[in-house]
Design a protein around this motif. Sequence first.
Motif, PDB file in Angstrom:
ATOM      1  N   LYS A  78      47.407  30.544  33.344  1.00  0.00           N
ATOM      2  CA  LYS A  78      47.701  31.697  33.477  1.00  0.00           C
ATOM      3  C   LYS A  78      46.135  32.735  33.218  1.00  0.00           C
ATOM      4  O   LYS A  78      46.656  32.225  31.731  1.00  0.00           O
ATOM      5  N   PHE A  79      46.129  33.209  33.806  1.00  0.00           N
ATOM      6  CA  PHE A  79      45.223  34.421  32.721  1.00  0.00           C
ATOM      7  C   PHE A  79      45.548  36.249  33.505  1.00  0.00           C
ATOM      8  O   PHE A  79      45.755  36.344  34.853  1.00  0.00           O
ATOM      9  N   SER A  80      45.147  37.142  32.524  1.00  0.00           N
ATOM     10  CA  SER A  80      45.718  38.394  32.856  1.00  0.00           C
ATOM     11  C   SER A  80      44.556  39.561  32.926  1.00  0.00           C
ATOM     12  O   SER A  80      42.790  38.561  33.146  1.00  0.00           O
ATOM     13  N   GLU A  81      44.997  40.399  33.991  1.00  0.00           N
ATOM     14  CA  GLU A  81      43.984  41.225  34.827  1.00  0.00           C
ATOM     15  C   GLU A  81      43.358  41.654  33.128  1.00  0.00           C
ATOM     16  O   GLU A  81      41.352  41.511  34.222  1.00  0.00           O
ATOM     17  N   GLU A  82      42.984  42.079  32.336  1.00  0.00           N
ATOM     18  CA  GLU A  82      42.075  42.239  31.022  1.00  0.00           C
ATOM     19  C   GLU A  82      41.337  41.138  31.225  1.00  0.00           C
ATOM     20  O   GLU A  82      39.995  41.169  30.850  1.00  0.00           O
TER      21      GLU A  82
ATOM     22  N   ASN B  35      46.152  35.176  39.717  1.00  0.00           N
ATOM     23  CA  ASN B  35      45.259  34.868  38.490  1.00  0.00           C
ATOM     24  C   ASN B  35      45.466  33.157  37.683  1.00  0.00           C
ATOM     25  O   ASN B  35      46.652  33.470  36.508  1.00  0.00           O
ATOM     26  N   THR B  36      45.500  32.618  37.893  1.00  0.00           N
ATOM     27  CA  THR B  36      45.436  30.875  38.076  1.00  0.00           C
ATOM     28  C   THR B  36      44.404  29.733  37.990  1.00  0.00           C
ATOM     29  O   THR B  36      43.638  30.551  38.974  1.00  0.00           O
ATOM     30  N   LEU B  37      44.266  29.056  36.936  1.00  0.00           N
ATOM     31  CA  LEU B  37      42.808  28.748  36.779  1.00  0.00           C
ATOM     32  C   LEU B  37      43.794  27.070  37.253  1.00  0.00           C
ATOM     33  O   LEU B  37      44.842  26.818  36.277  1.00  0.00           O
ATOM     34  N   HIS B  38      43.440  25.938  37.554  1.00  0.00           N
ATOM     35  CA  HIS B  38      43.699  24.362  37.849  1.00  0.00           C
ATOM     36  C   HIS B  38      43.024  23.763  36.806  1.00  0.00           C
ATOM     37  O   HIS B  38      41.902  23.415  37.627  1.00  0.00           O
ATOM     38  N   PHE B  39      43.204  22.748  36.871  1.00  0.00           N
ATOM     39  CA  PHE B  39      42.470  21.538  35.527  1.00  0.00           C
ATOM     40  C   PHE B  39      43.050  19.876  35.926  1.00  0.00           C
ATOM     41  O   PHE B  39      44.657  20.099  35.847  1.00  0.00           O
ATOM     42  N   ARG B  40      42.747  19.099  35.746  1.00  0.00           N
ATOM     43  CA  ARG B  40      43.572  18.511  35.743  1.00  0.00           C
ATOM     44  C   ARG B  40      42.893  17.370  34.557  1.00  0.00           C
ATOM     45  O   ARG B  40      42.044  16.638  33.898  1.00  0.00           O
TER      46      ARG B  40
ATOM     47  N   LYS C  54      38.584  40.112  42.961  1.00  0.00           N
ATOM     48  CA  LYS C  54      40.144  41.067  42.339  1.00  0.00           C
ATOM     49  C   LYS C  54      41.079  40.612  43.795  1.00  0.00           C
ATOM     50  O   LYS C  54      42.295  41.043  43.131  1.00  0.00           O
ATOM     51  N   LYS C  55      40.745  40.384  44.747  1.00  0.00           N
ATOM     52  CA  LYS C  55      41.400  40.615  45.777  1.00  0.00           C
ATOM     53  C   LYS C  55      43.197  39.099  45.303  1.00  0.00           C
ATOM     54  O   LYS C  55      43.641  39.044  45.971  1.00  0.00           O
TER      55      LYS C  55
ATOM     56  N   LYS D  23      37.051  40.357  31.540  1.00  0.00           N
ATOM     57  CA  LYS D  23      36.066  40.255  30.804  1.00  0.00           C
ATOM     58  C   LYS D  23      35.160  38.928  31.292  1.00  0.00           C
ATOM     59  O   LYS D  23      34.023  38.717  31.388  1.00  0.00           O
ATOM     60  N   GLU D  24      36.046  38.438  32.359  1.00  0.00           N
ATOM     61  CA  GLU D  24      35.395  36.991  32.909  1.00  0.00           C
ATOM     62  C   GLU D  24      34.365  37.435  33.544  1.00  0.00           C
ATOM     63  O   GLU D  24      33.070  37.131  33.812  1.00  0.00           O
ATOM     64  N   LEU D  25      35.166  38.571  34.773  1.00  0.00           N
ATOM     65  CA  LEU D  25      33.778  38.407  35.393  1.00  0.00           C
ATOM     66  C   LEU D  25      32.475  39.750  34.868  1.00  0.00           C
ATOM     67  O   LEU D  25      31.889  39.537  35.718  1.00  0.00           O
ATOM     68  N   ALA D  26      32.889  40.345  34.200  1.00  0.00           N
ATOM     69  CA  ALA D  26      31.859  41.086  33.567  1.00  0.00           C
ATOM     70  C   ALA D  26      30.391  40.346  33.042  1.00  0.00           C
ATOM     71  O   ALA D  26      29.489  40.768  33.368  1.00  0.00           O
ATOM     72  N   ALA D  27      30.545  38.721  32.821  1.00  0.00           N
ATOM     73  CA  ALA D  27      29.985  38.045  32.576  1.00  0.00           C
ATOM     74  C   ALA D  27      28.665  37.179  33.428  1.00  0.00           C
ATOM     75  O   ALA D  27      27.614  37.138  33.148  1.00  0.00           O
ATOM     76  N   LEU D  28      29.751  37.987  34.770  1.00  0.00           N
ATOM     77  CA  LEU D  28      28.729  37.765  36.088  1.00  0.00           C
ATOM     78  C   LEU D  28      27.665  38.393  35.846  1.00  0.00           C
ATOM     79  O   LEU D  28      26.400  37.922  36.098  1.00  0.00           O
ATOM     80  N   ASP D  29      27.121  39.858  35.664  1.00  0.00           N
ATOM     81  CA  ASP D  29      26.437  39.883  35.255  1.00  0.00           C
ATOM     82  C   ASP D  29      25.156  39.970  34.197  1.00  0.00           C
ATOM     83  O   ASP D  29      23.782  40.343  34.656  1.00  0.00           O
TER      84      ASP D  29
END
Length: 217
Positions: free
Chosen positions: A162-166, A200-205, A195-196, A170-176
């Motif tokens: 899980k990750f927070s909105e903050e 807020n979850t990333l999955h891994f194996r 943002k929609k 920060k992650e999305l700002a890197a797209l710029d």
Amino acid sequence: VKYAKTYKVYLVIATDGRYGARFHYKPGDELAVIRQKESACGCKNLGIEPPVFLGFHDGMGMATSVPEFFKQTAQLTEKLKQKIEELNPDVIITFGPDGDTGHSDHRHIGAITTEIILREGWVKKYPLYYVSWLQKDSDKLKAAIGQGLNTVHSNYFNVQVKFSEEEENKELAALDCYTSQLTAEEINQWKEMEKKDLTNTLHFRRLAVRNKKKSDL
């Protein structure tokens, strides 16, 4: 972003992106330099260590000949093994057989990393995780930039983070940073789609190897 607060996080990049030309950019050395600068910018925005470049061309010689591809693959395998030993990470994250977007270099580096971990007996020493995407993740990216992701059935996810909105901001700002690969419109659309999604979850194996022997298949 999440783990950079308490750990050193390194991004190891095997190939230089010289053939990944879009818009007015031409393939070659100049584009490779631009891609390096973009990666450095992205890592800085994410708050992780500067990128580690292994310096191989896209395709690792396949554009030249099959023997050259085999030669560079052997060189990459040795170089990556040395880099793993040097960094001595707590965990490793790479691409699975799906290759994220299905890119051949993504598949190749994921397979080589897995080969090293299995060959050297490092499964416990360096836990290996594969990035995994749901269909909804693919749909978001396709809506934003016209290209989706290769997906994995959710039955095979064994780790979620899980990750927070903050942290997301920060992650999305890197797209710029990635202006040679994405238009401003694509970047904004990608951000809006993410943002929609409020999960807020990333999955891994995690690579799991059973040591118990069986007498048949």
